[in-house]
Design a protein around this motif. Structure first.
Motif, PDB file in Angstrom:
ATOM      1  N   UNK A 217       7.233 -56.698  14.050  1.00  0.00           N
ATOM      2  CA  UNK A 217       6.347 -56.751  15.218  1.00  0.00           C
ATOM      3  C   UNK A 217       4.922 -56.354  14.883  1.00  0.00           C
ATOM      4  N   UNK A 218       4.760 -55.357  14.017  1.00  0.00           N
ATOM      5  CA  UNK A 218       3.427 -54.863  13.678  1.00  0.00           C
ATOM      6  C   UNK A 218       2.667 -55.818  12.776  1.00  0.00           C
ATOM      7  N   UNK A 219       3.365 -56.407  11.799  1.00  0.00           N
ATOM      8  CA  UNK A 219       2.642 -57.194  10.801  1.00  0.00           C
ATOM      9  C   UNK A 219       2.697 -58.701  11.026  1.00  0.00           C
ATOM     10  N   UNK A 220       3.481 -59.162  11.987  1.00  0.00           N
ATOM     11  CA  UNK A 220       3.625 -60.598  12.224  1.00  0.00           C
ATOM     12  C   UNK A 220       2.294 -61.318  12.434  1.00  0.00           C
ATOM     13  N   UNK A 221       1.378 -60.793  13.264  1.00  0.00           N
ATOM     14  CA  UNK A 221       0.098 -61.512  13.459  1.00  0.00           C
ATOM     15  C   UNK A 221      -0.679 -61.701  12.160  1.00  0.00           C
ATOM     16  N   UNK A 222      -0.607 -60.710  11.265  1.00  0.00           N
ATOM     17  CA  UNK A 222      -1.353 -60.784  10.010  1.00  0.00           C
ATOM     18  C   UNK A 222      -0.683 -61.739   9.021  1.00  0.00           C
ATOM     19  N   UNK A 223       0.635 -61.814   9.072  1.00  0.00           N
ATOM     20  CA  UNK A 223       1.350 -62.785   8.234  1.00  0.00           C
ATOM     21  C   UNK A 223       1.005 -64.194   8.679  1.00  0.00           C
ATOM     22  N   UNK A 224       1.035 -64.425   9.996  1.00  0.00           N
ATOM     23  CA  UNK A 224       0.718 -65.758  10.527  1.00  0.00           C
ATOM     24  C   UNK A 224      -0.728 -66.156  10.227  1.00  0.00           C
ATOM     25  N   UNK A 225      -1.611 -65.167  10.185  1.00  0.00           N
ATOM     26  CA  UNK A 225      -3.031 -65.446   9.926  1.00  0.00           C
ATOM     27  C   UNK A 225      -3.347 -65.565   8.441  1.00  0.00           C
ATOM     28  N   UNK A 226      -2.348 -65.334   7.581  1.00  0.00           N
ATOM     29  CA  UNK A 226      -2.564 -65.425   6.142  1.00  0.00           C
ATOM     30  C   UNK A 226      -3.208 -64.196   5.531  1.00  0.00           C
ATOM     31  N   UNK A 227      -3.295 -63.121   6.311  1.00  0.00           N
ATOM     32  CA  UNK A 227      -3.904 -61.891   5.799  1.00  0.00           C
ATOM     33  C   UNK A 227      -2.913 -61.044   5.007  1.00  0.00           C
ATOM     34  N   UNK A 228      -1.627 -61.317   5.141  1.00  0.00           N
ATOM     35  CA  UNK A 228      -0.576 -60.655   4.381  1.00  0.00           C
ATOM     36  C   UNK A 228       0.467 -61.689   3.983  1.00  0.00           C
ATOM     37  N   UNK A 229       1.164 -61.418   2.887  1.00  0.00           N
ATOM     38  CA  UNK A 229       2.271 -62.267   2.462  1.00  0.00           C
ATOM     39  C   UNK A 229       3.583 -61.538   2.724  1.00  0.00           C
ATOM     40  N   UNK A 230       4.506 -62.182   3.435  1.00  0.00           N
ATOM     41  CA  UNK A 230       5.825 -61.615   3.693  1.00  0.00           C
ATOM     42  C   UNK A 230       6.776 -62.113   2.615  1.00  0.00           C
ATOM     43  N   UNK A 231       7.388 -61.181   1.872  1.00  0.00           N
ATOM     44  CA  UNK A 231       8.274 -61.567   0.773  1.00  0.00           C
ATOM     45  C   UNK A 231       9.748 -61.497   1.147  1.00  0.00           C
TER      46      UNK A 231
END
Length: 322
Positions: A206-220
């Motif tokens: 929930x916390x990092x989903x927006x940043x993953x979708x925006x390409x600011x983080x990579x979810x492994x």
């Protein structure tokens, strides 16, 4: 009957009558809901959802008060020491069951000083890394960490939290040397992760989903036994080779021990009703939070089970307050 026994019987009757009448008039003033993390994280998001719905149902404002620090135990201590009248509540989480073993001396006892009300939601945890890190999956991350021992860092939302435990279990299972950097909550940790000051982080989806979708983080990978419905293409850690890895984060409401049963039951029933509302589910499901609900007894069973199981896991990982 001796006079002293009559007095005791009369006092007991008054107490029972008070408990019976507590719920109909409750609440007749604002309620404080203590969030033991800063604003912006999953705990805060869920607390504000619960608070808004209670306000709508009962016509009394639910005031969200953020009291971060010490792995969510500062906020928990505030509630543990509050008057048990239902007007000070805690947005508790899995982190509190871990803190019960991690910290050598807590100023409160989770199972004696706090009363369960209801589990609100379960949220998967996810491993995220900076987008500039030259890895695209878990095995590449492990290889990179082994090639750079002691140079990588992982952020958490505090020492003695679920994300700290996941990080230590990851290190133990992979034989990697990665430094832990604790924060007071997910929001400041994510800021530093995206700013390049730390390498990776285990956090709720929930916390990092927006940043993953925006390409600011990579979810492994996700740290639960099943993939997340909001990140269906991201494998589990177990699928990535770390068999049996399964740590989710739950969030729920607790009250000070001694809160009248009628009030606890009224809170629990209202939260259950709200979680079944399609409008609430429309808020929670898109951020990866699975509504739960349930009785105070069911929440107590979860807490008791996790205090034991996570305590054993921490001992195996060599994780305890220094």
């Amino acid at each position: 009957m001796p006079d002293i026994l009559r007095a005791w019987a009369a006092a007991a009757a008054l107490c029972l009558a008070g408990a019976a009448t507590a719920a109909p008039s409750y609440p007749d003033k604002p309620i404080r809901l203590i969030v033991p993390f800063p604003a912006g994280g999953t705990t805060d998001i869920l607390a504000r959802t619960v608070g808004q719905r209670l306000t709508m149902a009962w016509g009394q404002p639910v005031i969200i008060e953020n009291r971060p620090g010490a792995g969510a135990t500062i906020g928990a201590d505030v509630v543990a020491k509050a008057r048990p009248d239902g007007y000070t509540l805690l947005m508790a989480a899995v982190h509190h069951t871990i803190a019960a073993t991690y910290y050598k001396q807590l100023p409160y006892d989770l199972r004696k000083d706090l009363a369960p009300v209801s589990v609100v939601a379960i949220v998967p945890n996810v491993l995220v890394v900076r987008p500039d890190l030259p890895v695209s999956n878990v095995q590449e991350l492990i290889a990179y960490a082994k090639a750079n021992p002691g140079k990588l860092t992982y952020a958490s939302n505090g020492a003695g939290t679920a994300h700290n435990l996941i990080g230590e279990q990851f290190k133990s299972m992979t034989g990697t040397d990665i430094m832990h950097i604790p924060y007071k909550g997910s929001a400041p940790a994510l800021t530093d992760l995206m700013g390049g000051r730390v390498t990776m982080m285990f956090d709720t989806v929930s916390s990092c989903l927006p940043y993953v979708k925006a390409g600011k983080l990579k979810a492994l990978a996700v740290a639960t036994s099943a993939r997340s419905s909001v990140l269906p293409d991201v494998p589990t850690l177990s699928e990535a080779g770390l068999k049996g890895f399964d740590i989710a984060s739950w969030f729920g409401v607790m009250a000070p021990a001694g809160t009248p049963r009628a009030i606890v039951d009224k809170l629990s029933a209202q939260i259950d009703k709200d979680l079944a509302d399609p409008e609430v589910r429309k808020v929670l499901l898109p951020i990866g939070a699975e509504p739960v609900g349930g009785t105070p007894q069911a929440m107590q069973t979860r807490i008791d089970t996790e205090v034991r199981s996570y305590g054993e896991l921490m001992k195996r990982a060599g994780m305890q307050e220094q």
